[in-house]
Design an enzyme around this catalytic site. Structure first.
Site, short mmCIF file in Angstrom:
data_model
loop_
_atom_site.label_atom_id
_atom_site.label_comp_id
_atom_site.label_asym_id
_atom_site.label_seq_id
_atom_site.Cartn_x
_atom_site.Cartn_y
_atom_site.Cartn_z
N GLY A 1 44.06 58.50 69.21
CA GLY A 1 43.21 59.66 68.97
C GLY A 1 43.97 60.92 68.63
CG ASP B 1 42.09 63.27 62.00
OD1 ASP B 1 41.50 64.04 62.77
OD2 ASP B 1 41.89 62.03 61.98
CB SER C 1 49.50 57.99 64.70
OG SER C 1 48.44 57.08 64.85
CB SER C 2 46.43 57.25 60.24
OG SER C 2 45.32 57.94 60.74
C1 GLA Z 1 38.68 61.01 63.67
C2 GLA Z 1 38.46 61.30 62.19
C3 GLA Z 1 38.13 62.78 61.97
C4 GLA Z 1 37.01 63.24 62.89
C5 GLA Z 1 37.26 62.82 64.33
C6 GLA Z 1 36.11 63.12 65.24
O1 GLA Z 1 39.82 61.67 64.14
O2 GLA Z 1 39.60 60.96 61.46
O3 GLA Z 1 37.83 63.02 60.62
O4 GLA Z 1 35.77 62.78 62.42
O5 GLA Z 1 37.55 61.44 64.43
O6 GLA Z 1 35.93 64.49 65.39
#
Ligand code: GLA
Length: 353
Positions: free
Chosen positions: A101, A149, A104-105
């Site tokens: 969560g 992200d 990392s990607s």
């Molecule tokens: C992942 C997704 C993001 C976002 C979050 C939830 O990290 O890559 O784009 O949707 O979940 O907030």
């Protein structure tokens, strides 16, 4: 050798709002990935995390269903934009836990984009890099994520959180208090977004926007929700309340009102658990323990379904709170959980030329 550091991220508040074009508030953190590399005619990368080296010919950019896809995906989207960088040879390593969560990607995508942008003079700005990273994730890797992200990893700034409107992509840096630490508590429950209910949540949001004829969740109110069926109403109800919490969190940060910020985080967690249903027993347990230990606030961060929770705590108490949660968590669950106490950090950058 040239060296890139590309951070991970936490999201302070504004969860699952990005693919409805709402508000988010992420922060890049001081754990991440390093990429040591030199230019080459091929792609030859060693991943320390996977203990594997993979070599790919530039004419052979095809999905491998492996970690290298985050790198190949970057080439794929650059080629689509008529940019033709040559290869790189190098090594990826670091201290960012995978599938937990913390993006990392996106961190790997932006590491490679930053390297290619610099070495092959692609002249791309941060926003273009973030959008290309998202595109690689969506179209090559096949995860239908939003911009949260990649934006956080590209735009991070030491000492600040980012307030982002994911519809207009306008953003603001908000100073984060120096005496507050962030504990990232990893449940030890790994998950891959591709295999969770993420895509289903996204589909519901997209359909709801279409039914209500809105371009963003920002323009939806309680009244509009009556036009949706009960599951859709429940999901979208969470999203519009979360958007308004992000705006309140922004004011709380500006006023240095940590008590209010903490309250908003806990409300956000409760709401996402009950109405968006992407939390888990482990994440709920961590948030409860954190609040029993008088943390400022706590909530899941990222997509949920396992992964990590963040706990905000005054720095002088952070270690004690983390230890206490860890003690109770390991008594309750059998997963290999762990925590990091992190700070805000800069976005992906060349750190050695
Ligand atoms: C992942 C997704 C993001 C976002 C979050 C939830 O990290 O890559 O784009 O949707 O979940 O907030």
């Amino acid at each position: 050798m040239t060296k890139v550091f590309s951070p991970g991220r936490v999201n302070i508040i504004g969860e699952h709002t990005d693919y409805s074009y709402g508000y988010v508030m992420p922060m890049a953190i001081n754990i991440g990935n390093y990429l040591d590399y030199k230019s080459s005619d091929i792609i030859k990368i060693r991943s320390e995390a996977f203990n594997e080296e993979i070599e790919i010919n530039l004419k052979d950019i095809r999905k491998q269903n492996k970690w290298i896809d985050y790198i190949l995906g970057v080439y794929y989207v650059l080629y689509q934009s008529n940019l033709r960088p040559k290869g790189i040879e190098g090594r990826i390593y670091g201290n960012l836990p995978i599938s937990s969560g913390l993006s990392s990607s996106a961190s790997i995508e932006l590491a490679v984009l930053t390297a290619l942008n610099y070495t092959y003079k692609l002249n791309l700005d941060k926003l273009q890099l973030a959008l290309l990273g998202k595109k690689a994730e969506n179209e090559f890797v096949g995860v239908p994520s939003g911009i949260l992200d990649q934006f956080a990893v590209a735009f991070g700034k030491e000492g600040y959180v980012i307030f982002l409107d994911t519809e207009t992509l306008s953003y603001e840096y908000l100073p984060f208090p120096k005496d507050v630490s962030i504990i990232v508590y990893n449940t030890g429950v790994k998950r891959e977004l591709a295999k969770t209910g993420y895509a289903e949540r996204k589909r519901i949001v997209e359909e709801s926007l279409a039914i209500l004829n809105k371009t963003s969740s920002k323009y939806i109110n309680e009244e509009d929700l009556k036009r949706l069926n009960s599951v859709y109403r429940k999901r979208m109800g969470y999203i519009i309340r979360e958007n308004s919490r992000v705006l309140k969190a922004k004011d709380a940060l500006k006023d240095n009102n940590m008590e209010l910020l903490g309250k908003l985080l806990v409300e956000s967690h409760k709401d996402i658990a009950e109405n968006y249903e992407v939390s888990s027993r482990e994440l709920d347990f961590i948030v409860n323990e954190a609040m029993k230990n008088k943390a400022i606030g706590a909530r899941l961060t990222g997509a949920g379904f396992g992964g990590s929770a963040i706990i905000l705590a005054y720095s002088d108490r952070a270690e004690d709170i983390a230890k206490s949660i860890h003690k109770e968590y390991t008594r309750e669950f059998n997963y290999k959980s762990f925590y990091n106490i992190v700070e805000s950090y800069n976005g992906a950058n060349i750190i050695e030329y």
